[in-house]
Every structure is written in structure tokens, then in C-alpha cells.
Design a protein around this motif. Structure first.
Motif, PDB file in Angstrom:
ATOM      1  N   GLN A 180       0.809  -1.214   0.000  1.00  0.00           N
ATOM      2  CA  GLN A 180       0.000   0.000   0.000  1.00  0.00           C
ATOM      3  C   GLN A 180       0.852   1.277   0.000  1.00  0.00           C
ATOM      4  OE1 GLN A 180      -3.404   0.442  -0.389  1.00  0.00           O
ATOM      5  NE2 GLN A 180      -3.241  -1.696  -1.013  1.00  0.00           N
ATOM      6  N   THR A 181       2.095   1.187   0.411  1.00  0.00           N
ATOM      7  CA  THR A 181       2.986   2.348   0.310  1.00  0.00           C
ATOM      8  C   THR A 181       3.196   2.711  -1.155  1.00  0.00           C
ATOM      9  OG1 THR A 181       4.055   1.796   2.394  1.00  0.00           O
ATOM     10  CG2 THR A 181       5.266   3.270   0.926  1.00  0.00           C
ATOM     11  N   ARG A 182       3.345   1.705  -1.997  1.00  0.00           N
ATOM     12  CA  ARG A 182       3.481   1.932  -3.435  1.00  0.00           C
ATOM     13  C   ARG A 182       2.199   2.537  -4.009  1.00  0.00           C
ATOM     14  NH1 ARG A 182       1.576  -0.765  -7.188  1.00  0.00           N
ATOM     15  NH2 ARG A 182       1.314  -2.685  -6.016  1.00  0.00           N
TER      16      ARG A 182
ATOM     17  N   ASP B  47       1.957  10.508  -7.725  1.00  0.00           N
ATOM     18  CA  ASP B  47       2.368  10.744  -9.116  1.00  0.00           C
ATOM     19  C   ASP B  47       1.175  11.150  -9.980  1.00  0.00           C
ATOM     20  OD1 ASP B  47       4.934  10.073  -8.348  1.00  0.00           O
ATOM     21  OD2 ASP B  47       4.840   8.033  -9.172  1.00  0.00           O
ATOM     22  N   ARG B  48       0.043  10.495  -9.799  1.00  0.00           N
ATOM     23  CA  ARG B  48      -1.160  10.820 -10.582  1.00  0.00           C
ATOM     24  C   ARG B  48      -1.628  12.240 -10.292  1.00  0.00           C
ATOM     25  NH1 ARG B  48      -6.453  11.308 -10.412  1.00  0.00           N
ATOM     26  NH2 ARG B  48      -6.654  10.955  -8.176  1.00  0.00           N
TER      27      ARG B  48
ATOM     28  N   ILE C  35       5.456   2.952   9.801  1.00  0.00           N
ATOM     29  CA  ILE C  35       6.152   4.246   9.798  1.00  0.00           C
ATOM     30  C   ILE C  35       6.406   4.705   8.360  1.00  0.00           C
ATOM     31  CG2 ILE C  35       8.326   5.408  10.394  1.00  0.00           C
ATOM     32  CD1 ILE C  35       8.296   3.605  12.971  1.00  0.00           C
ATOM     33  N   ARG C  36       6.840   3.793   7.509  1.00  0.00           N
ATOM     34  CA  ARG C  36       7.077   4.119   6.091  1.00  0.00           C
ATOM     35  C   ARG C  36       5.765   4.573   5.433  1.00  0.00           C
ATOM     36  NH1 ARG C  36      10.524   0.306   5.764  1.00  0.00           N
ATOM     37  NH2 ARG C  36       9.038  -1.346   5.367  1.00  0.00           N
ATOM     38  N   TYR C  37       4.673   3.868   5.743  1.00  0.00           N
ATOM     39  CA  TYR C  37       3.372   4.213   5.176  1.00  0.00           C
ATOM     40  C   TYR C  37       2.949   5.607   5.645  1.00  0.00           C
ATOM     41  CZ  TYR C  37      -1.496   3.862   3.755  1.00  0.00           C
ATOM     42  OH  TYR C  37      -2.716   4.109   3.163  1.00  0.00           O
ATOM     43  N   LEU C  38       3.106   5.891   6.925  1.00  0.00           N
ATOM     44  CA  LEU C  38       2.732   7.213   7.443  1.00  0.00           C
ATOM     45  C   LEU C  38       3.560   8.312   6.782  1.00  0.00           C
ATOM     46  CD1 LEU C  38       2.342   6.329  11.224  1.00  0.00           C
ATOM     47  CD2 LEU C  38       0.504   7.080   9.680  1.00  0.00           C
TER      48      LEU C  38
ATOM     49  N   MET D 231       1.305  12.287   0.440  1.00  0.00           N
ATOM     50  CA  MET D 231       0.097  12.204  -0.379  1.00  0.00           C
ATOM     51  C   MET D 231      -0.927  13.250   0.070  1.00  0.00           C
ATOM     52  SD  MET D 231      -3.213  11.228  -1.049  1.00  0.00           S
ATOM     53  CE  MET D 231      -3.700  10.396   0.443  1.00  0.00           C
ATOM     54  N   LEU D 232      -1.078  13.449   1.377  1.00  0.00           N
ATOM     55  CA  LEU D 232      -2.038  14.442   1.869  1.00  0.00           C
ATOM     56  C   LEU D 232      -1.623  15.853   1.458  1.00  0.00           C
ATOM     57  CD1 LEU D 232      -2.667  12.849   5.360  1.00  0.00           C
ATOM     58  CD2 LEU D 232      -4.342  13.029   3.488  1.00  0.00           C
ATOM     59  N   PHE D 233      -0.330  16.121   1.488  1.00  0.00           N
ATOM     60  CA  PHE D 233       0.176  17.414   1.015  1.00  0.00           C
ATOM     61  C   PHE D 233      -0.165  17.597  -0.465  1.00  0.00           C
ATOM     62  CE2 PHE D 233       3.540  19.897  -1.038  1.00  0.00           C
ATOM     63  CZ  PHE D 233       3.501  21.060  -0.285  1.00  0.00           C
TER      64      PHE D 233
END
Length: 176
Positions: A85-87, A94-95, A146-149, A155-157
Motif C-alpha cells: 500500500q505504500t506503493r 504521481d497521478r 512508519i514508512r506508510y505514514l 500524499m495528503l500534502f
């Protein structure tokens, strides 16, 4: 089933696995911060209906991650953390970024309201990340959370910036 159990009336709660700890413990604070983030993303789902399905998926990943944070040991009974899910977040970044102008400087969160909410969610996400890092727990599942967060805050930015573009509102760049 009643919602109240009275087992937390003395300031303690149970971790996954059953051990009782203070509600002020680092681990409880970490999954509490994640709970706040999950709730705030629910607000984003209301504000940005076109992203609701994607954001719902984020909430489910965070719920799984929160369960791993709430456990002091690797627990085979937990749903495995979905590392891929990180990917998925990277692909969404990117989108969303494809049509955006480059950043000129730091952004001051502002209109539209949906963009401002994205930036608040980003801040809650960063706090969640810091809380998880403070656990100093190097299990693979915790490191994946942690990587996902970290990627989710990016992504939120990006989603906040994209909301400005969608609503044809200029971003407020800090130029001091």
C-alpha cells in the motif's frame, strides 16, 4: 453489548495481547494519534467525494497499522500489514502531481476548505509518524507502518495542492 466496560476508569487500557498499560504510555499515544488521523481522513472523505474510495482504503490500512502498533510483539493473529500500500500512495502522488505546477516555495495552507483540511490531516499524520518512531520498535510491521505514514503525509500534502488546482484557487506561497 454495552459500549462502556469501566475497565479503563483507573487510567489503564489493554494492548493487543491483553497486557494492561497506562493510557499515557507511548504505545497508546501512538495508536491514539493514528485513531485521530483515521477520523480526520473521514472528514476528508466528506470534503473530497471524488477521493472517498481511495481515502477509505487509506483508513483501512491505518486501522491495520494501528493494530500492529497496539501490539508489543509480532502477533500472527493480526491481519498482516499490507506493505504494497505504500506503493499505492506513491502512484496516487504521481497521478495527482502530473498536472500541477512546480512549487515556488513553502505553502501556507488556505482555501479551498478541502485543501486546508488536507494540510491538517498531514500534520496529524506527521504526529502519528513521530509517535510511532518514539516507540523505538524495529519490528518489520512497525517499520512498514512508519514508512506508510511518511508517504501518506506526502500524499495528503499533494492532495491539498491538487484541491487548489481542482477549484482553480491559487496556492498561497510563503515568500518571506
Amino acid at each position: 453489548m454495552k459500549i462502556y466496560t469501566k475497565t479503563g476508569d483507573t487510567g489503564e487500557t489493554s494492548l493487543v495481547g491483553g497486557r494492561r498499560v497506562s493510557k499515557a504510555s507511548l504505545r497508546v499515544c501512538a495508536y491514539g494519534d493514528m485513531d485521530e488521523l483515521i477520523s480526520y481522513i473521514g472528514l476528508l472523505r466528506c470534503e473530497i467525494p471524488g477521493s472517498s474510495a481511495f481515502l477509505r482504503n487509506v483508513q483501512t490500512v491505518l486501522m491495520t497499522g494501528s493494530a500492529h502498533i497496539a501490539s508489543e510483539v509480532e502477533n500472527p493473529r493480526l491481519t498482516p500489514f499490507p506493505y504494497e500500500q505504500t506503493r499505492v500512495l506513491e502512484e496516487e502522488i504521481d497521478r495527482l502531481s502530473a498536472d500541477m505546477p512546480p512549487m515556488k516555495s513553502f505553502i501556507l495552507p488556505a482555501a479551498p476548505v478541502s485543501a486546508a483540511h488536507c494540510h491538517i490531516a498531514r500534520c496529524i499524520c506527521r504526529r502519528s509518524e513521530r509517535s510511532c518512531v518514539a516507540l523505538n520498535d524495529h519490528r518489520p510491521d512497525v517499520e512498514a507502518v512508519i514508512r506508510y505514514l511518511n508517504r501518506l503525509s506526502d500524499m495528503l500534502f499533494t492532495l491539498g495542492r491538487h484541491e487548489c488546482l481542482t477549484h482553480n484557487i491559487s496556492e498561497d506561497f510563503w515568500t518571506d
